[in-house]
Design a protein around this motif. Structure first.
Motif, short mmCIF file in Angstrom:
data_model
loop_
_atom_site.label_atom_id
_atom_site.label_comp_id
_atom_site.label_asym_id
_atom_site.label_seq_id
_atom_site.Cartn_x
_atom_site.Cartn_y
_atom_site.Cartn_z
N LEU A 86 0.84 -1.19 0.00
CA LEU A 86 0.00 0.00 0.00
C LEU A 86 0.88 1.24 0.00
O LEU A 86 1.77 1.38 0.83
N CYS A 87 0.63 2.13 -0.95
CA CYS A 87 1.35 3.40 -0.98
C CYS A 87 0.85 4.27 0.17
O CYS A 87 -0.36 4.49 0.31
N THR A 88 1.76 4.77 0.96
CA THR A 88 1.40 5.66 2.07
C THR A 88 2.06 7.03 1.91
O THR A 88 2.11 7.81 2.86
N PHE A 129 3.93 5.03 -6.32
CA PHE A 129 3.86 4.13 -7.48
C PHE A 129 3.58 4.90 -8.76
O PHE A 129 3.33 4.31 -9.80
N GLY A 130 3.55 6.23 -8.67
CA GLY A 130 3.35 7.05 -9.85
C GLY A 130 1.92 7.10 -10.35
O GLY A 130 1.68 7.34 -11.52
N ALA A 131 0.98 6.85 -9.46
CA ALA A 131 -0.44 6.87 -9.85
C ALA A 131 -1.23 7.69 -8.83
O ALA A 131 -2.30 7.29 -8.37
N CYS A 132 -0.69 8.86 -8.49
CA CYS A 132 -1.26 9.69 -7.42
C CYS A 132 -2.72 10.07 -7.68
O CYS A 132 -3.49 10.21 -6.73
N GLY A 133 -3.10 10.21 -8.93
CA GLY A 133 -4.48 10.54 -9.24
C GLY A 133 -5.46 9.42 -8.95
O GLY A 133 -6.67 9.64 -8.94
N ASP A 134 -4.93 8.24 -8.69
CA ASP A 134 -5.77 7.07 -8.40
C ASP A 134 -5.68 6.65 -6.93
O ASP A 134 -6.03 5.53 -6.58
N MET A 145 -1.77 -3.18 -10.20
CA MET A 145 -2.05 -1.97 -9.45
C MET A 145 -3.57 -1.79 -9.32
O MET A 145 -4.30 -1.90 -10.30
N CYS A 146 -4.01 -1.55 -8.10
CA CYS A 146 -5.42 -1.32 -7.81
C CYS A 146 -5.58 0.11 -7.31
O CYS A 146 -4.80 0.58 -6.49
N SER A 147 -6.62 0.79 -7.78
CA SER A 147 -6.80 2.22 -7.52
C SER A 147 -7.96 2.49 -6.57
O SER A 147 -8.89 1.70 -6.47
N ALA A 148 -7.88 3.66 -5.92
CA ALA A 148 -8.95 4.17 -5.05
C ALA A 148 -9.38 3.12 -4.03
O ALA A 148 -10.57 2.83 -3.89
N MET A 149 -8.43 2.57 -3.31
CA MET A 149 -8.69 1.45 -2.41
C MET A 149 -9.20 1.92 -1.05
O MET A 149 -8.48 2.02 -0.08
N THR A 150 -10.49 2.18 -1.00
CA THR A 150 -11.18 2.50 0.24
C THR A 150 -11.36 1.22 1.04
O THR A 150 -11.23 0.11 0.49
#
Length: 162
Positions: A86-88, A129-134, A145-150
């Protein structure tokens, strides 16, 4: 004396393809590709595997250890079947990564750098991971890569893995 072959002929052929991208005197430049190929085959990077990569590329083992220990995509001990990183970093944190991390820790019963008792999941903390918009972003087994992981999306995702 040469080190015993630790990797399969197929893995060595893929490493040779990576080495061929560089001038002959710069074969060490393929170290990251070689480590990735070795880890894909072995599941993690043991000292024996890293020593073999060093010998194969004509490098000092310490130089290979430095690369492998610097980047979070390399595993220096066995990991779960699913490695969840997980990107923190700040953009992800601002979009809920801290809540996602707390949720994953509670749900899996582990902290960062730990593996669940059943060996299914290893939880890691990652940098951008270079996907800050996600954001927040979850990297699965260093490949997906999985995005918007609430928390709700994490529950749905984890349910799909079992």
């Amino acid at each position: 004396m040469n080190a015993p072959t630790v990797l399969s002929p197929g893995a060595l052929a893929r490493i040779d393809q990576a080495v061929a991208k560089y001038p002959p005197d710069k074969r060490q430049s393929a170290v990251m590709a070689a480590l990735t190929i070795a880890q894909d085959e072995k599941g993690w990077l043991s000292t024996e595997t890293m020593d073999f990569v060093a010998q194969y590329l004509g490098m000092a083992p310490i130089a290979v250890y430095e690369v492998a220990s610097f980047y979070t995509m390399y595993d220096l001990k066995p990991r779960g079947r699913y490695k969840l990183t997980l990107c923190t970093n700040l953009p992800c944190a601002l979009q809920g990564a801290n809540a996602a991390a707390a949720h994953l820790k509670k749900k899996l019963g582990v902290s960062f750098n730990e593996t669940t008792a059943d060996g299914a999941f290893t939880l890691k903390e990652g940098e951008c991971f270079g996907a800050c918009g996600d954001a927040p972003v979850l990297l699965v087994n260093d490949k997906r890569m999985c995005s918007a992981m609430t928390p709700d999306k994490l529950d749905e995702f984890l349910g799909g893995l079992k």
